[in-house]
Design a protein around this motif. Sequence first.
Motif, PDB file in Angstrom:
ATOM      1  N   ALA A 230       0.716  -1.084  -0.065  1.00  0.00           N
ATOM      2  CA  ALA A 230      -0.007  -0.182   0.092  1.00  0.00           C
ATOM      3  C   ALA A 230       0.816   1.165  -0.083  1.00  0.00           C
ATOM      4  CB  ALA A 230      -0.887  -0.150   1.269  1.00  0.00           C
ATOM      5  N   LEU A 231       0.725   2.091  -1.010  1.00  0.00           N
ATOM      6  CA  LEU A 231       1.730   3.217  -1.183  1.00  0.00           C
ATOM      7  C   LEU A 231       0.667   4.336  -1.009  1.00  0.00           C
ATOM      8  CD1 LEU A 231       4.354   3.602  -3.807  1.00  0.00           C
ATOM      9  CD2 LEU A 231       3.696   5.184  -2.058  1.00  0.00           C
ATOM     10  N   ARG A 232       0.511   4.907   0.317  1.00  0.00           N
ATOM     11  CA  ARG A 232      -0.489   6.158   0.721  1.00  0.00           C
ATOM     12  C   ARG A 232      -0.185   7.246   0.123  1.00  0.00           C
ATOM     13  NH1 ARG A 232      -3.951   2.511   2.556  1.00  0.00           N
ATOM     14  NH2 ARG A 232      -3.109   0.952   3.958  1.00  0.00           N
ATOM     15  N   ARG A 233      -0.938   8.418   0.010  1.00  0.00           N
ATOM     16  CA  ARG A 233      -0.660   9.667  -0.129  1.00  0.00           C
ATOM     17  C   ARG A 233      -0.915  10.620   1.217  1.00  0.00           C
ATOM     18  NH1 ARG A 233      -3.942   8.280  -4.583  1.00  0.00           N
ATOM     19  NH2 ARG A 233      -3.026   8.317  -6.480  1.00  0.00           N
ATOM     20  N   ASP A 234      -0.177  11.294   1.726  1.00  0.00           N
ATOM     21  CA  ASP A 234      -0.572  12.417   2.675  1.00  0.00           C
ATOM     22  C   ASP A 234      -0.121  13.743   2.149  1.00  0.00           C
ATOM     23  OD1 ASP A 234      -0.955  13.843   4.846  1.00  0.00           O
ATOM     24  OD2 ASP A 234       0.002  12.814   6.371  1.00  0.00           O
ATOM     25  N   TYR A 235      -0.851  14.492   1.380  1.00  0.00           N
ATOM     26  CA  TYR A 235      -0.112  15.594   0.598  1.00  0.00           C
ATOM     27  C   TYR A 235      -0.505  17.026   1.386  1.00  0.00           C
ATOM     28  CZ  TYR A 235       1.310  12.494  -3.028  1.00  0.00           C
ATOM     29  OH  TYR A 235       1.675  11.436  -3.911  1.00  0.00           O
ATOM     30  N   ASP A 236       0.051  17.905   1.501  1.00  0.00           N
ATOM     31  CA  ASP A 236      -0.277  19.343   1.618  1.00  0.00           C
ATOM     32  C   ASP A 236      -0.146  19.991   0.364  1.00  0.00           C
ATOM     33  OD1 ASP A 236      -0.439  21.866   2.491  1.00  0.00           O
ATOM     34  OD2 ASP A 236       1.379  22.149   3.781  1.00  0.00           O
ATOM     35  N   THR A 237      -1.453  20.297  -0.177  1.00  0.00           N
ATOM     36  CA  THR A 237      -1.593  20.954  -1.458  1.00  0.00           C
ATOM     37  C   THR A 237      -1.295  22.246  -1.516  1.00  0.00           C
ATOM     38  OG1 THR A 237      -3.968  21.127  -0.976  1.00  0.00           O
ATOM     39  CG2 THR A 237      -3.475  18.986  -1.971  1.00  0.00           C
ATOM     40  N   SER A 238      -0.971  22.774  -0.351  1.00  0.00           N
ATOM     41  CA  SER A 238      -0.994  24.471  -0.426  1.00  0.00           C
ATOM     42  C   SER A 238       0.600  24.607  -0.712  1.00  0.00           C
ATOM     43  CB  SER A 238      -1.150  25.025   0.957  1.00  0.00           C
ATOM     44  OG  SER A 238      -0.080  24.513   2.032  1.00  0.00           O
ATOM     45  N   ARG A 278       4.508  11.889   2.395  1.00  0.00           N
ATOM     46  CA  ARG A 278       3.819  12.628   3.224  1.00  0.00           C
ATOM     47  C   ARG A 278       4.464  14.095   2.993  1.00  0.00           C
ATOM     48  NH1 ARG A 278       3.610  11.475   9.097  1.00  0.00           N
ATOM     49  NH2 ARG A 278       1.690  10.446   8.473  1.00  0.00           N
ATOM     50  N   THR A 279       3.972  15.108   2.408  1.00  0.00           N
ATOM     51  CA  THR A 279       4.521  16.396   2.033  1.00  0.00           C
ATOM     52  C   THR A 279       3.842  17.356   3.186  1.00  0.00           C
ATOM     53  OG1 THR A 279       2.633  17.049   0.639  1.00  0.00           O
ATOM     54  CG2 THR A 279       4.834  15.912  -0.488  1.00  0.00           C
ATOM     55  N   ARG A 280       4.972  18.277   3.597  1.00  0.00           N
ATOM     56  CA  ARG A 280       4.501  19.463   4.478  1.00  0.00           C
ATOM     57  C   ARG A 280       5.490  20.690   4.107  1.00  0.00           C
ATOM     58  NH1 ARG A 280       0.950  16.542   5.065  1.00  0.00           N
ATOM     59  NH2 ARG A 280       0.051  15.577   7.019  1.00  0.00           N
ATOM     60  N   VAL A 281       5.023  21.854   4.474  1.00  0.00           N
ATOM     61  CA  VAL A 281       5.608  22.795   4.518  1.00  0.00           C
ATOM     62  C   VAL A 281       6.231  23.313   5.616  1.00  0.00           C
ATOM     63  CG1 VAL A 281       3.930  24.608   4.365  1.00  0.00           C
ATOM     64  CG2 VAL A 281       5.878  25.452   3.414  1.00  0.00           C
ATOM     65  N   GLN A 282       7.444  23.843   6.125  1.00  0.00           N
ATOM     66  CA  GLN A 282       7.815  24.171   7.392  1.00  0.00           C
ATOM     67  C   GLN A 282       8.438  25.679   7.140  1.00  0.00           C
ATOM     68  OE1 GLN A 282       7.806  22.651  10.011  1.00  0.00           O
ATOM     69  NE2 GLN A 282       6.818  20.425   9.118  1.00  0.00           N
ATOM     70  N   ARG A 283       8.258  26.105   8.261  1.00  0.00           N
ATOM     71  CA  ARG A 283       8.754  27.731   8.404  1.00  0.00           C
ATOM     72  C   ARG A 283       9.832  27.821   9.465  1.00  0.00           C
ATOM     73  NH1 ARG A 283       3.741  27.551   7.008  1.00  0.00           N
ATOM     74  NH2 ARG A 283       2.644  28.804   5.442  1.00  0.00           N
ATOM     75  N   GLN A 284      10.789  28.654   8.941  1.00  0.00           N
ATOM     76  CA  GLN A 284      11.873  28.900   9.946  1.00  0.00           C
ATOM     77  C   GLN A 284      12.654  27.666  10.330  1.00  0.00           C
ATOM     78  OE1 GLN A 284      12.832  32.208   9.999  1.00  0.00           O
ATOM     79  NE2 GLN A 284      10.847  33.006   9.242  1.00  0.00           N
ATOM     80  N   LEU A 285      13.013  27.051   9.232  1.00  0.00           N
ATOM     81  CA  LEU A 285      13.608  25.712   9.361  1.00  0.00           C
ATOM     82  C   LEU A 285      15.209  25.837   9.110  1.00  0.00           C
ATOM     83  CD1 LEU A 285      12.787  22.832  10.161  1.00  0.00           C
ATOM     84  CD2 LEU A 285      12.858  22.315   7.590  1.00  0.00           C
ATOM     85  N   THR A 286      16.131  25.221  10.031  1.00  0.00           N
ATOM     86  CA  THR A 286      17.598  25.264   9.961  1.00  0.00           C
ATOM     87  C   THR A 286      18.092  23.978   9.428  1.00  0.00           C
ATOM     88  OG1 THR A 286      17.683  26.659  11.576  1.00  0.00           O
ATOM     89  CG2 THR A 286      19.513  25.794  11.030  1.00  0.00           C
ATOM     90  N   LEU A 294      11.286  29.177   4.436  1.00  0.00           N
ATOM     91  CA  LEU A 294      10.275  28.045   4.004  1.00  0.00           C
ATOM     92  C   LEU A 294      10.949  26.987   3.361  1.00  0.00           C
ATOM     93  CD1 LEU A 294       7.397  29.742   1.881  1.00  0.00           C
ATOM     94  CD2 LEU A 294       7.115  28.977   4.203  1.00  0.00           C
ATOM     95  N   ALA A 295      10.471  25.802   3.767  1.00  0.00           N
ATOM     96  CA  ALA A 295      11.236  24.513   3.255  1.00  0.00           C
ATOM     97  C   ALA A 295      10.295  23.422   3.271  1.00  0.00           C
ATOM     98  CB  ALA A 295      12.214  24.132   4.249  1.00  0.00           C
ATOM     99  N   LEU A 296      10.553  22.639   2.021  1.00  0.00           N
ATOM    100  CA  LEU A 296       9.706  21.407   1.657  1.00  0.00           C
ATOM    101  C   LEU A 296      10.357  20.511   2.695  1.00  0.00           C
ATOM    102  CD1 LEU A 296       7.747  19.375   0.195  1.00  0.00           C
ATOM    103  CD2 LEU A 296       9.697  19.440  -1.546  1.00  0.00           C
ATOM    104  N   PRO A 361      14.997  23.868   0.260  1.00  0.00           N
ATOM    105  CA  PRO A 361      14.444  24.975   0.416  1.00  0.00           C
ATOM    106  C   PRO A 361      13.298  25.561  -0.540  1.00  0.00           C
ATOM    107  CG  PRO A 361      16.699  24.981   0.421  1.00  0.00           C
ATOM    108  CD  PRO A 361      16.208  23.765  -0.030  1.00  0.00           C
ATOM    109  N   LEU A 362      12.411  26.372  -0.112  1.00  0.00           N
ATOM    110  CA  LEU A 362      11.616  26.826  -1.082  1.00  0.00           C
ATOM    111  C   LEU A 362      11.574  28.505  -1.234  1.00  0.00           C
ATOM    112  CD1 LEU A 362       8.129  25.038   0.320  1.00  0.00           C
ATOM    113  CD2 LEU A 362       9.484  24.550  -1.691  1.00  0.00           C
ATOM    114  N   PRO A 363      11.310  28.866  -2.378  1.00  0.00           N
ATOM    115  CA  PRO A 363      11.393  30.332  -2.457  1.00  0.00           C
ATOM    116  C   PRO A 363      10.519  31.224  -1.574  1.00  0.00           C
ATOM    117  CG  PRO A 363      10.115  29.509  -4.083  1.00  0.00           C
ATOM    118  CD  PRO A 363      10.581  28.146  -3.346  1.00  0.00           C
TER     119      PRO A 363
END
Length: 363
Positions: A230-238, A278-286, A294-296, A361-363
């Motif tokens: 089973a290959l499941r998706r858990d996406y942050d579409t934003s 699983r995709t997420r956006v993270q803020r102020q990540l080092t 921003l970072a993926l 990193p994201l723009p």
Amino acid sequence: MKAPRQHPTPAVCQGPQYQAFDRLATLVAVIDSAGAIRFANNALEDAIGLSRRSLAGLALADWFSEPNLLQNAIQGANSHEYAVIRYDAKLQRLNNEALPVHVVLAKSEHGGELVVELLPLEQQTRQERELRLHEQAQANKELIRNLAHEIKNPLGGIRGAAQLLQLEPDARELAQYAQVIIHEADRLQALVDRLLAPHRRAQVIAEINIHEVCERVRALVLAEYPRGLALRRDYDTSLPEFRGDREQLIQALLNVVQNAAQALQPRIETGTAEIILRTRVQRQLTFGGQRHRLALELHVIDNGPGVPEAIKDRIFYPLVTGREGGSGLGLSLAQTFVQQHHGLIECDSVPGRTDFKLLIPLP
């Protein structure tokens, strides 16, 4: 903690030389010769839980569990006993536990001011680990590239000689041995080609939707494992698009997911194997020694047996594998491709749950 002392004339530094500190991942304060805070960067604001305007004029020493250590360091700096002073301490925070930090205090070029840099000890350890990983990856790339070229040159001669041997009428009884030589030379050639792959092709930069990359990889893996996985998706579409090399990222993610699927083989046979994208956006990540607004975060999580303890610290090194018959190149190439996007791959693994995290990193 008791209320920090307020100095009579608090002032917030706003010059461009101080604003540059906001781009740093470490916690930075600029204090006057008496120890009053004149500037706190974004990272220090977040750590303490107060804005720089609220911190201005407060005694920085009062934010530590042992304020006398900083007071003594300030006296030593003011009297020119030391150019740079370092020690470990605990930073007090509002509504949070004290944060263990490594304190670095130095004189500023601006009259009478001192710059205090606070490196969270956990973050410092992580930065050192990332730096070692990056340096090792660079050394590995150079070693592999040189070694691959050295192997590649004689391979053609070995294969050609074996082919000529096959054609000799007096050596027909040796033909099977010549075929073994040709087969093994071809196998080595394929290995060398994979080692050189990241260095041969220039990046093709374009806008990338990470979920299109995930769906492509998902389709490829499910075609290879149509049952039991089973290959499941858990996406942050934003998540926003970003610029990168689509084929490189597909290959990097495919290598990680295929690595997970191969580790899940016993579970695939019983129909209980699972991989989560699983995709997420993270803020102020080092990460990578830099603070990113921003970072993926792209996770590949499986319910397999986990990474063998003996190779946990070396899984991204070339030719290191925990699977019989594995080449040990998949994760190494994946790390190389992600690093070419200024990111990195981390791994957290225990039996029953392995999480490979791709950070970009994201723009």
